[in-house]
Every structure is written in structure tokens, then in C-alpha cells.
Design a protein around this motif. Structure first.
Motif, PDB file in Angstrom:
ATOM      1  N   TYR B 392      19.785  71.213 -95.241  1.00 35.75           N
ATOM      2  CA  TYR B 392      19.004  71.455 -94.022  1.00 35.75           C
ATOM      3  C   TYR B 392      19.887  72.237 -93.059  1.00 35.75           C
ATOM      4  N   LEU B 393      19.336  73.298 -92.471  1.00 31.05           N
ATOM      5  CA  LEU B 393      20.094  74.105 -91.512  1.00 31.05           C
ATOM      6  C   LEU B 393      19.333  74.185 -90.196  1.00 31.05           C
ATOM      7  N   ASP B 394      20.068  74.018 -89.118  1.00 27.69           N
ATOM      8  CA  ASP B 394      19.501  74.281 -87.795  1.00 27.69           C
ATOM      9  C   ASP B 394      20.350  75.398 -87.217  1.00 27.69           C
ATOM     10  N   MET B 395      19.722  76.565 -87.062  1.00 27.88           N
ATOM     11  CA  MET B 395      20.517  77.736 -86.687  1.00 27.88           C
ATOM     12  C   MET B 395      20.064  78.292 -85.343  1.00 27.88           C
ATOM     13  N   ILE B 396      21.006  78.842 -84.623  1.00 28.31           N
ATOM     14  CA  ILE B 396      20.650  79.662 -83.464  1.00 28.31           C
ATOM     15  C   ILE B 396      21.569  80.882 -83.450  1.00 28.31           C
ATOM     16  N   PHE B 397      21.077  81.914 -82.816  1.00 26.63           N
ATOM     17  CA  PHE B 397      21.892  83.113 -82.578  1.00 26.63           C
ATOM     18  C   PHE B 397      22.319  83.065 -81.113  1.00 26.63           C
ATOM     19  N   PRO B 398      23.457  82.445 -80.807  1.00 25.79           N
ATOM     20  CA  PRO B 398      23.855  82.320 -79.397  1.00 25.79           C
ATOM     21  C   PRO B 398      23.882  83.665 -78.669  1.00 25.79           C
ATOM     22  N   SER B 399      24.227  84.731 -79.388  1.00 31.86           N
ATOM     23  CA  SER B 399      24.322  86.048 -78.748  1.00 31.86           C
ATOM     24  C   SER B 399      22.947  86.599 -78.372  1.00 31.86           C
ATOM     25  N   MET B 400      21.869  86.053 -78.955  1.00 34.74           N
ATOM     26  CA  MET B 400      20.530  86.483 -78.573  1.00 34.74           C
ATOM     27  C   MET B 400      20.099  85.804 -77.277  1.00 34.74           C
ATOM     28  N   ILE B 401      20.757  84.688 -76.958  1.00 34.83           N
ATOM     29  CA  ILE B 401      20.387  83.942 -75.754  1.00 34.83           C
ATOM     30  C   ILE B 401      21.322  84.327 -74.613  1.00 34.83           C
ATOM     31  N   ASP B 402      22.618  84.386 -74.939  1.00 36.10           N
ATOM     32  CA  ASP B 402      23.624  84.784 -73.957  1.00 36.10           C
ATOM     33  C   ASP B 402      24.355  85.999 -74.548  1.00 36.10           C
ATOM     34  N   PRO B 403      24.038  87.202 -74.071  1.00 34.65           N
ATOM     35  CA  PRO B 403      24.591  88.408 -74.705  1.00 34.65           C
ATOM     36  C   PRO B 403      26.115  88.465 -74.657  1.00 34.65           C
ATOM     37  N   ASP B 404      26.736  87.658 -73.797  1.00 34.59           N
ATOM     38  CA  ASP B 404      28.188  87.714 -73.683  1.00 34.59           C
ATOM     39  C   ASP B 404      28.910  86.987 -74.819  1.00 34.59           C
ATOM     40  N   MET B 405      28.160  86.429 -75.761  1.00 39.21           N
ATOM     41  CA  MET B 405      28.792  85.651 -76.834  1.00 39.21           C
ATOM     42  C   MET B 405      29.383  86.537 -77.946  1.00 39.21           C
ATOM     43  N   ALA B 406      28.953  87.806 -78.001  1.00 42.64           N
ATOM     44  CA  ALA B 406      29.459  88.688 -79.063  1.00 42.64           C
ATOM     45  C   ALA B 406      29.592  90.096 -78.497  1.00 42.64           C
ATOM     46  N   PRO B 407      30.368  90.966 -79.188  1.00 42.83           N
ATOM     47  CA  PRO B 407      30.464  92.356 -78.714  1.00 42.83           C
ATOM     48  C   PRO B 407      29.064  92.983 -78.682  1.00 42.83           C
ATOM     49  N   PRO B 408      28.830  93.943 -77.780  1.00 39.69           N
ATOM     50  CA  PRO B 408      27.500  94.534 -77.655  1.00 39.69           C
ATOM     51  C   PRO B 408      26.969  95.000 -79.008  1.00 39.69           C
ATOM     52  N   GLY B 409      25.718  94.654 -79.301  1.00 39.57           N
ATOM     53  CA  GLY B 409      25.082  95.068 -80.545  1.00 39.57           C
ATOM     54  C   GLY B 409      25.428  94.179 -81.724  1.00 39.57           C
ATOM     55  N   GLN B 410      26.425  93.330 -81.561  1.00 42.19           N
ATOM     56  CA  GLN B 410      26.795  92.433 -82.654  1.00 42.19           C
ATOM     57  C   GLN B 410      26.381  91.013 -82.278  1.00 42.19           C
ATOM     58  N   HIS B 411      26.531  90.115 -83.235  1.00 41.97           N
ATOM     59  CA  HIS B 411      25.957  88.793 -83.008  1.00 41.97           C
ATOM     60  C   HIS B 411      26.806  87.676 -83.569  1.00 41.97           C
ATOM     61  N   VAL B 412      26.510  86.469 -83.094  1.00 39.39           N
ATOM     62  CA  VAL B 412      27.077  85.265 -83.697  1.00 39.39           C
ATOM     63  C   VAL B 412      25.922  84.374 -84.127  1.00 39.39           C
ATOM     64  N   LEU B 413      26.157  83.674 -85.220  1.00 37.53           N
ATOM     65  CA  LEU B 413      25.154  82.762 -85.752  1.00 37.53           C
ATOM     66  C   LEU B 413      25.805  81.394 -85.876  1.00 37.53           C
ATOM     67  N   SER B 414      25.128  80.386 -85.316  1.00 36.00           N
ATOM     68  CA  SER B 414      25.635  79.030 -85.387  1.00 36.00           C
ATOM     69  C   SER B 414      24.732  78.239 -86.327  1.00 36.00           C
ATOM     70  N   CYS B 415      25.315  77.711 -87.424  1.00 33.90           N
ATOM     71  CA  CYS B 415      24.517  76.949 -88.394  1.00 33.90           C
ATOM     72  C   CYS B 415      25.001  75.513 -88.453  1.00 33.90           C
ATOM     73  N   PHE B 416      24.145  74.622 -88.015  1.00 32.64           N
ATOM     74  CA  PHE B 416      24.410  73.206 -88.221  1.00 32.64           C
ATOM     75  C   PHE B 416      23.948  72.877 -89.641  1.00 32.64           C
ATOM     76  N   VAL B 417      24.797  72.232 -90.424  1.00 26.61           N
ATOM     77  CA  VAL B 417      24.494  71.975 -91.835  1.00 26.61           C
ATOM     78  C   VAL B 417      24.484  70.486 -92.113  1.00 26.61           C
ATOM     79  N   GLN B 418      23.446  70.048 -92.741  1.00 29.83           N
ATOM     80  CA  GLN B 418      23.418  68.677 -93.191  1.00 29.83           C
ATOM     81  C   GLN B 418      22.795  68.691 -94.602  1.00 29.83           C
ATOM     82  N   TYR B 419      23.361  68.137 -95.638  1.00 27.24           N
ATOM     83  CA  TYR B 419      24.400  67.125 -95.575  1.00 27.24           C
ATOM     84  C   TYR B 419      25.697  67.676 -96.133  1.00 27.24           C
TER      85      TYR B 419
END
Lengths: 398, 536
Positions: B392-419
Motif C-alpha cells: 500500500y502506498l500513500d504518495m504526495i508530490f510535495p513540490s506540487m503543493i509547495d514549489p520551494d521543495m524542489a528546483p524549478p520544474g523538478q519534483h519530489v515524491l514522498s511515498c509512505f509504504v506499508q508493509y
């Protein structure tokens, strides 16, 4: 892009809607008004022929051997007495006798009914249909609906319909044909005037709209938005879910719920009907013991209001539309209820309101005071409890 | 010369609870020091630049339960806190379609209607029922849990309050709560819904942070726990803190400093100093301060631990200072870590095949939870010590919410993984870590085939890493599972759920205490208030 739905009339209405004041209604966009002021639209309802897109109304077709039994069980009306072609207005309650929603039931044939509702009710109907031989289908998105309201509507319909509508009685329906398109016409509405509602397949919607607009041109036909309809429905003493009462399914606390008696729907609660219906026991008890609240009409005393405004050197200032804000109602200095919708009545030249009052203040003729805001200050205008509706033209039922 | 290293209170652990407690104590005029093991504060609520330019919200990644009174009391917005909206959840389905929900009621109803008209309505009703249950349970969160077996006036008073409150609930509400605390989330959801992706997505929130599957009894309560954030309605539900979860800790730390709190980083605590209290004459022990790993001593009559229960009671203090039963209870406290985190730096956004032209949904959560069975199968692997092959994955793209999280045009992906079980067969090695990363990437690949092309860098965090980096024993994100036998007056240990401990002057205010985990801050706040009540 994800967005809400537009109705099958959107191609026409979007070109006509000058103020672009789209309102959300049950997941659809509908025009708030077509002109920048509401006057002409309001008067089209009362004096000519108003064409209102009411497609977002929830519509269910209930079909099968037990269709009548299901509606008899769920609603407060005696559905077994209903004739084919007849329409009942009704509320429906939870087991505590508190209102879930309200709408109309139409008997299309012996075993087929159409139910309209303000909110989705498929789940409630399905739950109540356990063990019954009945199919319930949500046809909201397939059936377009126009409300055609005003004293000239009969003449216009007679021009466009294959069969005349002269014999169509109040709260009855007929099938008919407009421009080769099969429609159902019911003599119903939400304005308290002479009026009809026209039900058709989505694909035929524009054809019917165009035919009516063309035939109605000489009779003052006017596309009307839901804001003007809102003023007319207050004059007609008709309430609205989520504005004038809270569905039990939305209520956070018991005090937010209302019974049909409390909303003045005594005439729709058929306690003499045979068998069980949802809420029966609670409603019987309330009938016996009397209701704690009642929805009534309030007429604000114009002279009294004038006096209050005069103190600041102004004539009375009344919003030119229905206001959906809760206003406290007092007797002396004690709050005894609240108005849920208030409106200027352009026809009656009165400031009127739908109000919920506690026993014994809901008796006709009771003198109360309603909160008004005069130049940023809270004031209390004298008002009187009156019988609903405020306005009922003799041609409404004739 | 004693004064420089003497404080009114010492807080062990600069996570958000420790910082909140410190700030509340300082606000009451106390001289407080926070001792943080790492070089940065935040604990599990930290943001770190593992790859230059890409900010990873390393462990905890969303905010739902941060108490609004803490935000107000500590004036956190003034200190930089902004909680940005997380407006949607999107679940790609195995048939190529998707299920989405928004914070707009009408849009969500329309979307669910597409899958099932009955579910669209049930969803409304379910949300209200859950919100009502959450509303009914909410006052309990802010009540110090009474010990039902105690005759102490405070306990009796709170028990009475709780009794009065329970009596004020309607019969229906009580039944609902009784069901919620006994059912599995699968049973509860199957009573309501028929759409697999909807049930899967809802069920997921019932197993987060537990070592249970959606069919395990008791998980329905966890589902409710996650609803708590939603009852404040417009006052906000789930959100993403500006700058990531480190933004929350940063704001609390700034607020604490402004109130006079001294925060010392790189200051791991070795031991809590204890001595017999001559004033009682009975030989009862009490704390006198702490000794740091480097040998420095700091004195205080009050020490609050914001670490996990195991460290707090089995490591910092010699067990001999506690009653045997207490020690046993702490040893039995379940802290089985079951989840990991994969943080990915991306050169661009991957494309979900189910979402050809819908950038809006990348601003919300992406849930890989196509059905209850999918999650239960993921649990089956973990039960026997394996990493879920399809987690099970719960993912967000923090850079899509707060643009300062990654260099312009690039992104970060946060994946919570269980189990990802703490006790993985063979132990956590680099190979196992790679296996976890690969399970995540290949799972995402099912729905966004170009994910590998976008990856610039990747950080895999196992429960073992949560333990070693964030310092949480067992690597459980809630410092101890939110199981029914570990909540309320049973958290962490019966009779000691009021933030006090059998050791005089020693307090416990972290996620392992009532009311539990999530970036909530309630344990820290409530503990501080109890400390102040005791007077010192």
C-alpha cells in the motif's frame, strides 16, 4: 478539467446568462439569473411565462409490482389511493418522524412512479425496498426538466403541444408531443402560480426549449433563473431543503431536525393510511401531543419598519431578492424563533419571511419582532404571524 | 556557578511534542532546555535536503491533527507555520480507470457516482456518521485520561466528567462508537460501500502505523482516529506544511525560542539522574537532572521525556526505579514498525496512465489501494516477515503543493509504504532496503510506467532507519501502535496515562502517551499542563 455538470439546455442558457452568475445545484450549474436585475424575471412568473431550467432536480423512476408499496412505506402520503396520472407532493421521514427530504410522486402507470427530490435518495429508497419486487433507477442525468410558470403558460403550451393542456388539472400529468418529441407535462411548479413542468429525454431538450421560446415570444416568455424563482416560492409559502429545514441526514444535532408537522405539512401526513410507514409512530405521537415548532408566514409591519429607518434618516432598505440568512424572532425581549428565508414581495409590496416559531407563538395573528440591520445596528421590526401562502392567485388551481 | 546548568525543566527530545511541551512551560515562566540527540530538531517531523535542491519531508509528511489551540497559543503562523491544502485523493485502479475525491462535496459525489450511485450517497452519509463519531470522541482527546480503578479525586472527577459526557450521547451514537471500536475496517466499510477502490482507499487509513491488516478487528477505530482532523470542518483537515513537516517543527522551535526556551542539538541524553528523596523519608526516588552522552550534567527537578516509551522507561532510567509491573507493561507495549518511506527526487512528474490530462490531481494524495484484498495481501507478506511484494502506498508530490521543495520544474515524491516489517526476515540490510525501494517503484510503475525515467535520486527508509535516525524504538510511526489496548487510559500503561510516571519529577509527553501519534502536539501540550499543575 474536472467540473460540475451542465444541463442539456446549457447551449442556450449560457448564451443568455448576462451576469454569468452560475449557481451550484445538486452537482450542476444553473443560471442564477439571465439579466442583471431580477425584476423582469420575477414579473414573468407572475404576469407572463417564465421558462426555468430545473434539470438538477433529483429524479427517480420506481417500477415494479411493489412500487406503490415502497412509496407507501417511505412517504407520508397514502400512495394506494393515488390514481394513474396523479401527482402528490410529499415529505419523507426517518423513523423518528423527522424530515429527510421532500418532493413529488407521480404515478406514471399502475406500477411505475417518478419521484423528485432535492438531494440524492437512492440509498434510502434501496434500503427500504429490501425484499420488494421493485426497480429503482436514478434518471436525474437522463431526463431534462423545464419549469414553465406564469399565467400565460397554458396558452403557449396549447400552441406547441399536439394535445391541448386545458383539461390538465392541478397536480396531474399527461403525455404530450412538442415538435415531434414525446414529453410528460405535469401541472406543478415551485412558484404558486399557474404553471407546468415539462419532462423530456436529454437529447430532445434543445428542441423543446426552442419550440417554447418561439411560440412564447408573443406571450412574454422569459428565461428565468433560480433567484427570481426563489422570491416567488417564498410568496407561495414553499420551503427549501438546506435553507428552511435541515435533512436528518445532514443534521449535526437533534435540534436541527424538523418534522413534517413543524413545517406545516399536516395535510401531507396521512395517519389514517393503512399499514406501516417510516416514522409513523413518532408522527402519531407528535400529532397527539402537538408540535413544539411550526413554520409560519411573517409579514413585517411596514410602518413600524419605516419608523426605525426614519431614526437614521433613511427610507426602509430591503434587498431585492430572497435572503437565505437566519434572522432571530423575538416576543418582548425573548427569542421565540427565527426566519429562515426573507424576501421583498414585489407583487404584495411587503417584506415577508418564512419563520419557525415555538409554541404558542406560531398562532396566526401573534405579534412578534424580527431582527433587521439598520445602518450597521441591530433593530427589531414589528411583524405578525400570517397564514401561508402569502399569495395564491385563483388561476393557480383553475 | 550551578545556575548555568540548572533549569526548571528539561525536555528530552526535540521532536514536535518535546518542543510544544517546552514552549508551554516557558510560556508559564519556566526556564526550560530541550535536549536533541541529532543536529536538527523535529524528530520524525523533519525536512532534509538529501540530494541538493530536493527537500525530502523524510518521515512524517502530512499534517491533519495538529491541534488548532497549539497553533493559536504558540502563535505558530507568526513563526512561519503555513498549512497548505491537500485538496484531493486519487486512486488509480487496475482497469485503467481511477477514483478521485476532492474537498468539494458536489465534485466528489459526481465522481463516486460514476463508479456507483449508491456509493456516492453512502459516502456522504458515511462521512457524516464518522464525523459525528469523531465529534463524539473528540472531547475525550482533550481530557486527561482518568484511571478507572483509582480513587484519587482528580481521577474520580474526570471519570465523572467522562460519564456525564457518555450519558449525553444518544443511544445511536453509543452503538456506533461500540461498533467502531470492535470492528475491522473491512467489516465497517463493507457495510457501506461496493466500489473496491473506495473501500481500499478508506481501509488504508485504518491500518496506517499498525501491524494489522484491514480485516483485523480494531482497525475501524484507527480509521476514526484519522477522521479527527476533519471535524474542524472549514478550520481544516489534511494539509501539507510549508517546507514539509520540518516546517512545523521549525515553527514550534522558533516559537519556543522566542519564549526563552534553550534548544541544544547534538546533545544525546545518556541517563536520567535519580536519587532518593530525603524529604519524604520513605526513600521514594525522584529525578534530579540528566547526564549527557558526553558526560555533561544538567540539573532539574522536572524531566519530561518526549522520546518513545521504551527509551523513556527502559533506557534513560534504570528499571529498578519503577515497579516491576510497570516495567513489564512497558516491555509488552507494542511498537512493531510496519511501514517505511521512500523519498524520490524527480526530474519531472511521472504520468499516470489513468490521468491523461489532469495535473490538478497531482496536487493531492495518490493512494495505491485498489481494493481491501490488495492491502490484506500486502499484510499477508508482512505477517511472515516479508516486505509486501505489492505494498500500500500513500504518495504526495510535495513540490506540487509547495514549489520551494524542489528546483524549478523538478519534483519530489514522498511515498509512505506499508508493509515493511521491522523484523524483516534476515534483518534490514542494504539488499533489503533495495528490495523495498524496488517494490515501491515497480508498484508505481503499474500505474505510471515512466516513473523510472524521472528518478534523479532515491532515499529508502526502513523501520530500522526510523529507529536509528529519528530515534523511535521499533520504528513505529506512532511510537506504539494505536491499538485498542494501547489507547486512552491504557496508553502507555494502565494507571499512568496522565503523563506522570512512578518516578517523581519524571514525565512522559510524546506520541506513545495519550492521545497518540500523528503530528498532533496534543501529548506535549497536555503533559506540559499536567507538569504545571503539579507546581514546581
Amino acid at each position: 478539467m474536472f467540473n460540475l455538470k451542465t444541463t442539456p439546455f446549457h447551449e442556450r442558457t449560457s448564451k443568455l446568462c448576462q451576469p454569468q452568475n452560475w449557481r451550484k445545484w445538486a452537482g450542476y450549474f444553473v443560471a442564477g439569473s439571465y439579466e442583471h436585475t431580477l425584476d423582469r424575471e420575477y414579473w414573468a412568473i407572475r404576469n407572463a411565462a417564465a421558462l426555468i431550467d430545473v434539470t438538477p432536480l433529483m429524479k427517480y423512476v420506481i417500477k415494479g409490482k411493489d412500487a406503490a408499496a415502497l412509496l407507501h412505506r417511505v412517504t407520508t402520503r397514502d400512495i394506494y389511493k393515488m390514481k394513474v396520472g396523479q401527482i402528490y407532493y410529499t415529505g419523507w421521514c426517518d423513523d423518528e418522524g423527522k424530515m429527510i427530504d421532500d418532493g413529488t410522486v407521480s404515478r406514471l402507470d399502475d406500477s411505475t412512479f417518478r419521484l423528485t427530490a432535492a438531494e440524492p435518495n437512492l440509498r434510502w429508497l434501496t434500503m427500504n425496498a429490501a425484499g420488494m419486487d421493485v426497480q429503482i433507477s436514478d434518471v436525474t442525468d437522463e431526463v431534462a426538466a423545464l419549469s414553465f410558470q406564469g399565467p400565460n403558460t397554458r396558452k403557449v403550451l396549447n400552441l406547441v403541444c399536439e394535445k391541448p393542456v386545458d383539461e390538465l388539472k392541478y397536480f396531474r400529468l399527461m403525455t404530450n408531443t412538442i415538435q415531434g418529441v414525446g414529453v410528460t407535462i405535469s401541472r406543478t411548479g415551485y412558484t404558486g402560480d399557474l404553471g407546468y413542468e415539462i419532462w423530456m429525454d436529454n437529447n430532445d431538450a434543445l428542441k423543446v426549449w426552442d419550440a417554447l421560446m418561439e411560440a412564447g415570444a408573443d406571450y412574454g416568455i422569459t428565461p428565468v433563473g433560480i433567484l427570481a424563482m426563489d422570491m416567488a416560492r417564498v410568496e407561495a409559502g414553499l420551503f427549501m431543503l438546506d435553507v428552511d429545514y435541515t435533512s436528518t441526514t445532514h443534521a449535526w444535532i437533534e435540534a436541527q431536525k424538523s418534522s413534517p408537522f413543524e413545517l406545516g405539512l399536516d395535510w401531507t401526513v396521512a395517519l389514517d393510511k393503512p399499514g406501516y410507514f417510516v416514522g409513523r409512530r413518532a408522527l402519531e405521537r407528535e400529532k397527539r401531543e402537538g408540535s413544539a415548532w411550526k413554520m409560519v408566514g411573517l409579514e413585517v409591519d411596514w410602518d413600524g419598519m419605516e419608523k426605525i429607518y426614519k431614526q437614521v434618516g433613511l427610507p426602509p432598505q430591503i434587498p431585492g431578492m430572497a435572503v437565505r440568512a437566519s434572522l432571530p424572532i423575538l416576543v418582548g425581549s425573548v427569542q421565540v424563533g427565527y426566519a429562515s428565508t426573507s424576501s421583498w414581495s414585489p407583487l404584495l409590496k411587503k417584506y415577508i419571511a418564512l419563520a419557525h416559531l415555538q409554541r404558542p407563538y406560531y398562532e396566526i395573528g401573534t405579534e412578534v419582532r424580527m431582527e433587521i440591520t439598520v445602518e450597521h445596528h441591530r433593530q427589531y421590526a414589528p411583524a405578525r404571524v400570517v397564514k401561508l401562502p402569502f399569495y395564491e392567485p385563483e388561476w393557480k388551481r383553475r | 556557578m550551578i545556575s548555568s546548568n540548572t533549569y526548571d525543566a528539561i525536555i528530552i527530545g526535540g521532536g514536535h511534542n518535546g518542543l510544544v511541551a517546552a514552549a508551554y512551560l516557558a510560556r508559564a515562566g519556566k526556564k526550560v532546555v530541550v535536549l536533541e540527540r541529532r543536529h536538527i530538531v523535529g524528530g520524525a517531523a523533519v525536512t532534509e535536503e538529501i540530494f541538493p535542491g530536493y527537500k525530502f519531508t523524510e518521515f512524517s509528511y502530512v499534517v491533519s491533527l495538529l491541534r488548532p489551540e497549539i497553533i493559536r497559543d504558540l502563535e505558530l503562523p507568526k513563526h512561519g507555520l503555513k498549512i497548505l491544502p491537500l485538496p484531493s485523493t486519487f486512486t488509480p485502479m487496475d482497469n485503467g480507470d481511477y477514483l478521485a475525491s476532492w474537498d468539494d462535496h458536489d465534485l466528489t459525489r459526481r465522481e463516486i457516482y460514476r463508479h456507483s450511485p449508491l456509493d456516492a450517497e453512502a459516502y456522504d452519509e458515511y462521512s457524516r456518521v464518522m464525523a459525528r463519531a469523531a465529534k463524539a470522541i473528540k472531547p475525550i482527546i482533550n481530557l486527561i485520561p482518568p484511571d478507572p480503578s483509582s480513587l484519587h479525586p482528580r481521577d474520580l472527577f474526570n471519570l465523572l466528567k467522562l460519564g456525564q459526557y457518555a450519558a449525553s450521547l444518544s443511544e445511536k451514537e453509543l452503538y456506533m462508537i461500540a461498533k467502531l471500536v470492535t470492528q475491522s475496517s473491512a467489516d465497517l466499510l463493507e457495510e457501506w460501500f461496493e466500489t473496491d477502490a473506495l473501500k481500499g482507499t478508506k481501509a488504508a487509513s485504518g491500518i496506517i502505523g499498525t501491524f494489522l491488516g484491514p480485516r483485523s478487528p480494531g482497525t475501524a477505530y484507527v480509521l476514526l482516529h484519522h477522521y479527527m482532523g476533519e471535524i474542524d470542518g472549514a478550520f481544516r483537515a489534511w494539509g501539507f506544511a510549508k517546507g514539509g513537516s520540518g516546517g512545523v517543527s521549525g515553527a514550534i522551535a522558533n516559537a519556543a525560542r522566542a519564549l526563552g526556551v534553550e534548544i541544544r542539538v547534538n546533545s544525546p541524553v545518556k541517563q536520567v539522574k535519580v536519587k532518593s528523596d530525603p524529604s519524604t523519608g520513605s526513600g521514594q526516588a525522584r529525578v534530579t537532572g540528566v547526564v549527557l552522552e558526553n558526560g555533561d550534567e544538567i540539573d532539574s527537578k522536572v524531566v519530561m521525556s518526549a522520546a518513545d516509551p521504551k527509551r523513556t522507561f527502559l533506557q534513560f532510567v534504570e528499571p529498578k526505579h519503577f515497579p516491576d509491573e510497570f516495567v513489564t507493561a512497558i516491555q509488552n507495549f507494542r511498537v512493531r514498525g510496519s511501514s517505511g518511506k521512500v523519498n524520490i527526487a524527480l526530474s519531472r512528474l511521472p504520468r499516470f496512465t489513468a490521468l491523461p490530462d489532469e495535473p490538478a490531481l497531482y496536487r493531492g494524495a495518490v493512494s495505491i489501494s485498489p481494493s481491501i484484498d490488495y492491502i490484506e495481501r500486502a499484510y499477508d507478506d508482512a505477517k511472515y516477515g516479508q516486505i509486501s511484494r505489492r505494498p500500500y502506498l500513500d504518495m504526495i508530490f510535495p513540490s506540487m503543493i509547495d514549489p520551494d521543495m524542489a528546483p524549478p520544474g523538478q519534483h519530489v515524491l514522498s511515498c509512505f509504504v506499508q508493509y515493511a516489517p521491522y523484523d524483516v526476515e534476515g534483518g534490514w540490510t542494504d539488499e533489503k532496503r533495495n528490495q523495498l525501494g524496488e517494490a515501491v517503484i515497480s508498484t508505481i510503475e503499474q500505474y505510471a510506467p515512466d516513473i523510472r525515467e524521472c528518478i534523479v535520486g532515491m532515499q529508502v527508509i526502513s523501520p530500522k532507519d526510523i529507529e536509528s535516525i529519528a530515534g523511535i524504538t521499533g520504528g513505529n510511526i506512532f511510537h506504539g501502535e494505536l491499538l485498542l489496548h494501547q489507547i486512552f487510559f491504557l496508553r502507555p500503561v494502565p494507571q499512568w496515562a496522565d503523563f506522570r510516571t512512578p518516578l517523581k519529577g519524571y514525565y512522559f509527553g510524546a506520541s506513545g502517551a495519550h492521545p497518540g501519534g500523528g503530528v498532533m502536539g496534543a501529548a506535549g501540550m497536555l503533559a506540559a499542563k499536567e507538569i504545571l499543575k503539579d507546581g514546581f
